[in-house]
Design a protein around this motif. Sequence first.
Motif, PDB file in Angstrom:
ATOM      1  N   PHE A  35      47.224  23.991  42.490  1.00  0.00           N
ATOM      2  CA  PHE A  35      47.486  25.102  43.421  1.00  0.00           C
ATOM      3  C   PHE A  35      46.645  26.460  42.865  1.00  0.00           C
ATOM      4  O   PHE A  35      46.141  27.335  43.842  1.00  0.00           O
ATOM      5  CB  PHE A  35      49.207  25.621  43.398  1.00  0.00           C
ATOM      6  N   TRP A  36      46.627  26.659  41.631  1.00  0.00           N
ATOM      7  CA  TRP A  36      45.612  27.681  41.199  1.00  0.00           C
ATOM      8  C   TRP A  36      44.262  27.512  41.660  1.00  0.00           C
ATOM      9  O   TRP A  36      43.482  28.283  42.124  1.00  0.00           O
ATOM     10  CB  TRP A  36      45.849  27.867  39.676  1.00  0.00           C
ATOM     11  N   LEU A  37      43.862  26.040  41.697  1.00  0.00           N
ATOM     12  CA  LEU A  37      42.382  25.741  41.947  1.00  0.00           C
ATOM     13  C   LEU A  37      42.021  26.366  43.403  1.00  0.00           C
ATOM     14  O   LEU A  37      41.049  26.629  44.018  1.00  0.00           O
ATOM     15  CB  LEU A  37      42.071  24.271  41.725  1.00  0.00           C
ATOM     16  N   LEU A  38      43.162  25.865  44.277  1.00  0.00           N
ATOM     17  CA  LEU A  38      42.813  26.093  45.742  1.00  0.00           C
ATOM     18  C   LEU A  38      42.513  27.476  45.988  1.00  0.00           C
ATOM     19  O   LEU A  38      41.992  27.825  47.018  1.00  0.00           O
ATOM     20  CB  LEU A  38      44.326  25.610  46.512  1.00  0.00           C
ATOM     21  N   ARG A  39      43.077  28.391  45.150  1.00  0.00           N
ATOM     22  CA  ARG A  39      42.679  29.878  45.522  1.00  0.00           C
ATOM     23  C   ARG A  39      41.307  30.109  45.047  1.00  0.00           C
ATOM     24  O   ARG A  39      40.955  31.274  45.506  1.00  0.00           O
ATOM     25  CB  ARG A  39      43.790  30.961  44.487  1.00  0.00           C
ATOM     26  N   ARG A  40      40.633  29.111  44.182  1.00  0.00           N
ATOM     27  CA  ARG A  40      39.094  29.445  43.917  1.00  0.00           C
ATOM     28  C   ARG A  40      38.334  28.868  45.243  1.00  0.00           C
ATOM     29  O   ARG A  40      37.248  28.989  45.047  1.00  0.00           O
ATOM     30  CB  ARG A  40      38.783  28.792  42.904  1.00  0.00           C
ATOM     31  N   ALA A  41      38.954  28.382  46.057  1.00  0.00           N
ATOM     32  CA  ALA A  41      38.392  27.599  47.365  1.00  0.00           C
ATOM     33  C   ALA A  41      37.377  28.578  47.901  1.00  0.00           C
ATOM     34  O   ALA A  41      37.643  29.580  48.143  1.00  0.00           O
ATOM     35  CB  ALA A  41      39.295  26.774  48.355  1.00  0.00           C
ATOM     36  N   GLY A  42      36.046  28.147  48.049  1.00  0.00           N
ATOM     37  CA  GLY A  42      35.283  28.874  48.801  1.00  0.00           C
ATOM     38  C   GLY A  42      34.225  29.912  47.962  1.00  0.00           C
ATOM     39  O   GLY A  42      33.475  30.513  48.305  1.00  0.00           O
ATOM     40  N   GLU A  81      30.603  32.889  40.965  1.00  0.00           N
ATOM     41  CA  GLU A  81      32.190  32.926  40.861  1.00  0.00           C
ATOM     42  C   GLU A  81      32.642  32.116  40.118  1.00  0.00           C
ATOM     43  O   GLU A  81      33.783  32.141  39.096  1.00  0.00           O
ATOM     44  CB  GLU A  81      32.670  33.254  42.255  1.00  0.00           C
ATOM     45  N   VAL A  82      32.372  30.672  40.256  1.00  0.00           N
ATOM     46  CA  VAL A  82      32.753  29.539  39.657  1.00  0.00           C
ATOM     47  C   VAL A  82      32.350  29.626  38.147  1.00  0.00           C
ATOM     48  O   VAL A  82      33.094  29.359  37.101  1.00  0.00           O
ATOM     49  CB  VAL A  82      32.080  28.174  40.253  1.00  0.00           C
ATOM     50  N   ARG A  83      31.387  30.158  38.050  1.00  0.00           N
ATOM     51  CA  ARG A  83      30.795  30.279  36.496  1.00  0.00           C
ATOM     52  C   ARG A  83      31.675  31.254  35.658  1.00  0.00           C
ATOM     53  O   ARG A  83      31.890  31.003  34.669  1.00  0.00           O
ATOM     54  CB  ARG A  83      29.160  30.612  36.512  1.00  0.00           C
ATOM     55  N   ARG A  84      31.831  32.399  36.404  1.00  0.00           N
ATOM     56  CA  ARG A  84      32.948  33.557  35.656  1.00  0.00           C
ATOM     57  C   ARG A  84      34.199  32.737  35.598  1.00  0.00           C
ATOM     58  O   ARG A  84      34.688  32.939  34.354  1.00  0.00           O
ATOM     59  CB  ARG A  84      33.011  34.647  36.590  1.00  0.00           C
ATOM     60  N   SER A  85      34.750  31.873  36.439  1.00  0.00           N
ATOM     61  CA  SER A  85      36.077  31.194  36.109  1.00  0.00           C
ATOM     62  C   SER A  85      35.740  30.183  35.096  1.00  0.00           C
ATOM     63  O   SER A  85      36.771  30.035  34.214  1.00  0.00           O
ATOM     64  CB  SER A  85      36.328  30.363  37.471  1.00  0.00           C
ATOM     65  N   ILE A  86      34.730  29.668  34.844  1.00  0.00           N
ATOM     66  CA  ILE A  86      34.636  28.597  33.789  1.00  0.00           C
ATOM     67  C   ILE A  86      34.432  29.307  32.407  1.00  0.00           C
ATOM     68  O   ILE A  86      35.173  29.018  31.387  1.00  0.00           O
ATOM     69  CB  ILE A  86      33.160  27.630  34.026  1.00  0.00           C
ATOM     70  N   ARG A  87      33.859  30.397  32.397  1.00  0.00           N
ATOM     71  CA  ARG A  87      33.590  31.204  31.317  1.00  0.00           C
ATOM     72  C   ARG A  87      35.083  31.814  30.765  1.00  0.00           C
ATOM     73  O   ARG A  87      35.538  31.594  29.551  1.00  0.00           O
ATOM     74  CB  ARG A  87      32.912  32.371  31.413  1.00  0.00           C
ATOM     75  N   PHE A  88      35.819  32.299  31.869  1.00  0.00           N
ATOM     76  CA  PHE A  88      37.385  32.585  31.547  1.00  0.00           C
ATOM     77  C   PHE A  88      38.132  31.138  30.938  1.00  0.00           C
ATOM     78  O   PHE A  88      38.801  31.623  29.876  1.00  0.00           O
ATOM     79  CB  PHE A  88      37.910  33.188  32.596  1.00  0.00           C
ATOM     80  N   ALA A  89      37.975  30.096  31.642  1.00  0.00           N
ATOM     81  CA  ALA A  89      38.831  29.025  31.220  1.00  0.00           C
ATOM     82  C   ALA A  89      38.303  28.581  29.738  1.00  0.00           C
ATOM     83  O   ALA A  89      39.176  28.327  29.053  1.00  0.00           O
ATOM     84  CB  ALA A  89      38.477  27.989  32.187  1.00  0.00           C
TER      85      ALA A  89
END
Length: 394
Positions: A130-137, A142-150
């Motif tokens: 459900f959280w991942l779906l908010r990252r769609a598109g 942007e994905v790279r920043r999310s990976i760094r945060f994770a």
Amino acid sequence: MGAPSSTRSARIDALRGLAVFGILLINVWGFVYGYTALRYGVVEPSATTGDRLAVFFAAAFAEQKFYPIFAFLFGAGFSLQMRSLEQKSGLEGAKAIYLRRLKWLLVVGVLHGTLLWFGDILTSYALTAFWLLRRAGESWPEVRRSIRFAVIVNVAMLLLTAGIMATIANMPEYGAETAAEALLANEVYTHGRWLEVTMARIGDFGLNIGGFWLFVPRIALLFLLGVAAVQLGWLTHPEQHRALWRRILLVGVFIALPLNVWWGYEALSWALEPETSSRSVHMASLVLELAGPALAAAYVAVFMLAGQRAMDAVARWLAPVGRMALTNYLGQSLACGLLLQAYGLGLGAVLSRAELMGLSAAIMLAQVLVSRWWMSGHDQGPAEALWRRYTYRR
């Protein structure tokens, strides 16, 4: 609205099939020994070499190896499906369709956890997705920043885990209490009446979901890595990234493999003498949090580096299993419950640990044969077909 068509990768399907079987090698113990820290139960000093090797093999080569692959492929599948859906329905339409998919998965996960297997992973996947779906598109930056945060969150969770384990290591009664819990769980699951087994399963499923907040950062990171692997072509065009996969394989063989072998030794030693609960077993367990997924990445690298002829031979047997992975995952839980627990044949009370591994191999063989037969006449497995029908209902 009709479902979008897609071109499947036999290499990825075969890898998913391997992951389904690897998960069975770990889940099967829970049907006999319950939800305790002593995953493999209390091993008697008189245990045979075969029984000891079964515990060592599962701990060293399966534990913490296959759910990361499954989560990684879930993220990759999300990226591929959203790409296909977006082309047909636009981003918002694709999100709406995938949201229905996740709701169905969540319901199935809760039913699976309460009725069949307390260690259900589908519920955690759905909630995290459900959280991942908010990252769609999102674009690659942007994905790279999310990976760094994770990664940062996972490092923090690892430090928290280290603190918890350090506290546990200083509790002299911990080993004895854990052994008593494991023996009690084994008694309930292999000798208890249906209601006793059901209540124990529901309680253990509650504990499993209660620890979700500890698990979700890891799943989220694996999902994101799967998304990245599609965006960058690591999975979809592995022939263009052979240098990357070679480096991953080398790290797995020369660093992760020895550390996982160490964990296998410590896990077996702890199962043989649970009252000791030495610091070394807790240290090895902490190291496994990183070494397990690292070896899992090496398993993936083997599939990505395999030549086409070898891959075709493997895919002939494993790809059908992977194409109906959900059906096979649920089928494994049904089979293990009916064969091992007290409300079924109760074989968990009489099978040795080596025989338990043998039973797992028999279930795998049966699923290979059934999957090849079913997929020869169908596009999807039964559970997948129901999932698709709900997702794309008019």
